[in-house]
Scaffold this active site. Sequence first.
Site, PDB file in Angstrom:
ATOM      1  N   ASP A  55       0.385  -1.432   0.847  1.00 37.63           N
ATOM      2  CA  ASP A  55      -0.103   0.319  -0.081  1.00 37.63           C
ATOM      3  C   ASP A  55       0.553   0.973  -0.254  1.00 37.63           C
ATOM      4  OD1 ASP A  55       0.826  -0.280   2.456  1.00 37.63           O
ATOM      5  OD2 ASP A  55      -0.939  -0.184   3.582  1.00 37.63           O
ATOM      6  N   SER A  56       1.659   0.616  -0.008  1.00 32.00           N
ATOM      7  CA  SER A  56       3.208   2.565  -0.077  1.00 32.00           C
ATOM      8  C   SER A  56       3.054   2.648  -2.134  1.00 32.00           C
ATOM      9  CB  SER A  56       4.631   1.400  -0.174  1.00 32.00           C
ATOM     10  OG  SER A  56       4.475   0.035  -0.745  1.00 32.00           O
ATOM     11  N   ASP A  94      -1.068  -6.243  -0.479  1.00 27.38           N
ATOM     12  CA  ASP A  94      -1.386  -5.369   1.138  1.00 27.38           C
ATOM     13  C   ASP A  94      -2.804  -5.007   1.103  1.00 27.38           C
ATOM     14  OD1 ASP A  94       0.550  -4.923   3.213  1.00 27.38           O
ATOM     15  OD2 ASP A  94       2.004  -2.692   2.049  1.00 27.38           O
ATOM     16  N   LYS A 124      -1.278  -9.541   2.787  1.00 25.15           N
ATOM     17  CA  LYS A 124      -0.989  -9.616   4.039  1.00 25.15           C
ATOM     18  C   LYS A 124      -1.068  -7.976   4.565  1.00 25.15           C
ATOM     19  CE  LYS A 124       3.103  -5.830   4.187  1.00 25.15           C
ATOM     20  NZ  LYS A 124       2.218  -5.137   4.829  1.00 25.15           N
ATOM     21  N   GLU A 126      -1.744  -5.658   8.696  1.00 23.60           N
ATOM     22  CA  GLU A 126      -1.589  -5.174   9.649  1.00 23.60           C
ATOM     23  C   GLU A 126      -1.697  -5.518  11.105  1.00 23.60           C
ATOM     24  OE1 GLU A 126      -0.329  -0.866   8.868  1.00 23.60           O
ATOM     25  OE2 GLU A 126       0.705  -1.728   7.216  1.00 23.60           O
ATOM     26  N   GLU A 193       9.010  -3.943  11.028  1.00 23.64           N
ATOM     27  CA  GLU A 193       9.293  -3.012  10.320  1.00 23.64           C
ATOM     28  C   GLU A 193       9.126  -2.068  11.237  1.00 23.64           C
ATOM     29  OE1 GLU A 193       6.696  -1.035   7.502  1.00 23.64           O
ATOM     30  OE2 GLU A 193       7.528   0.923   7.324  1.00 23.64           O
TER      31      GLU A 193
HETATM   32  O1  KIV Z   1       3.471  -0.895   1.376  1.00 25.05           O
HETATM   33  C1  KIV Z   1       4.333  -1.158   1.688  1.00 25.05           C
HETATM   34  O2  KIV Z   1       5.555  -1.145   0.483  1.00 25.05           O
HETATM   35  C2  KIV Z   1       5.091  -2.039   2.301  1.00 25.05           C
HETATM   36  C3  KIV Z   1       6.770  -2.243   2.930  1.00 25.05           C
HETATM   37  C4  KIV Z   1       7.463  -1.310   3.605  1.00 25.05           C
HETATM   38  C5  KIV Z   1       7.014  -3.804   4.408  1.00 25.05           C
HETATM   39  O3  KIV Z   1       4.197  -2.351   3.610  1.00 25.05           O
END
Ligand code: KIV
Length: 275
Positions: A55-56, A94, A124, A126, A193
């Site tokens: 989600d980056s 994510d 993924k 969180e 992280e």
């Molecule tokens: O969204 C992302 O890129 C991440 C990584 C930094 C682990 O969650």
Amino acid sequence: MQATNLGSIERKKVTTQTFQAMKQNGEKIAMLTSYDYSIARLVDEGGVDSILVGDSAANVMSGYETTLRIGLDELIYYAASVVRAVKYALVVVDMPFGTYQGDPYAAVRNAARIMRETGAQAVKIEGGIEIAESYKAILSAGIPIVGHLGLTPQSVNKFGGYGLRAKDDSEADLLVKNAQLLEQLGCFSVVLEKIPAALATKVTQSLSIPTIGIGAGNGCDGQVLVFHDMTGINDGFKPKFLRRYANLADTIRTAVGSYVADVKSGDFPNESESY
Ligand code: KIV
């Protein structure tokens, strides 16, 4: 199972089982983010074990300040493009903010949409015990999960920033317990992280599933970085944990500048570039 010969290295499609075998064999796992077809093809050809459609994307693709701003449809679009390009790497997607917290039934529906509409191999999410029911619901549908502990950027407003997490004993103890819980629930890997290296090493040694670190030192079973950070496209971002492997921002600016100069001077296109 796909296999090929890249030089002397035989590559097979990476699965969740491969992650487990790599942990057992002490082979480090290399993960990078990607969000589009062309970069994902190069990242896969470069030899990573896993690609995270993070989600980056909210930051590096869409220009938002936080990852809270990206939605499910956008991440599905990015992830489907990545999956079309990838032959070998395990693709993890994510789950965006608000798509898995609170209601476990919504969580499993949203995770199923990601799997069905993108063709990725895992999601993924969180958090730890506070979202245990969502972990259970998604896992019960046969969807593999990478957990994410420590600095969890979707909780930036709770943390008040992106600083180092688990510096004090109580947060460190909770993190160890959460990591063990995620293993017990059935996650196949956990991202750690921005936590102290000694803590990440302790967690890694206490788990039978692999840990993937970012800003968590060298004791993790693998590492992940954001593609735009490690290639220097995102050249304003310089945290201590980041190693830059290229300076693509300068390369791209120089290439664009040369193109503009050639167009303005009438040098481009020349005769051999014309029909
Ligand atoms: O969204 C992302 O890129 C991440 C990584 C930094 C682990 O969650």
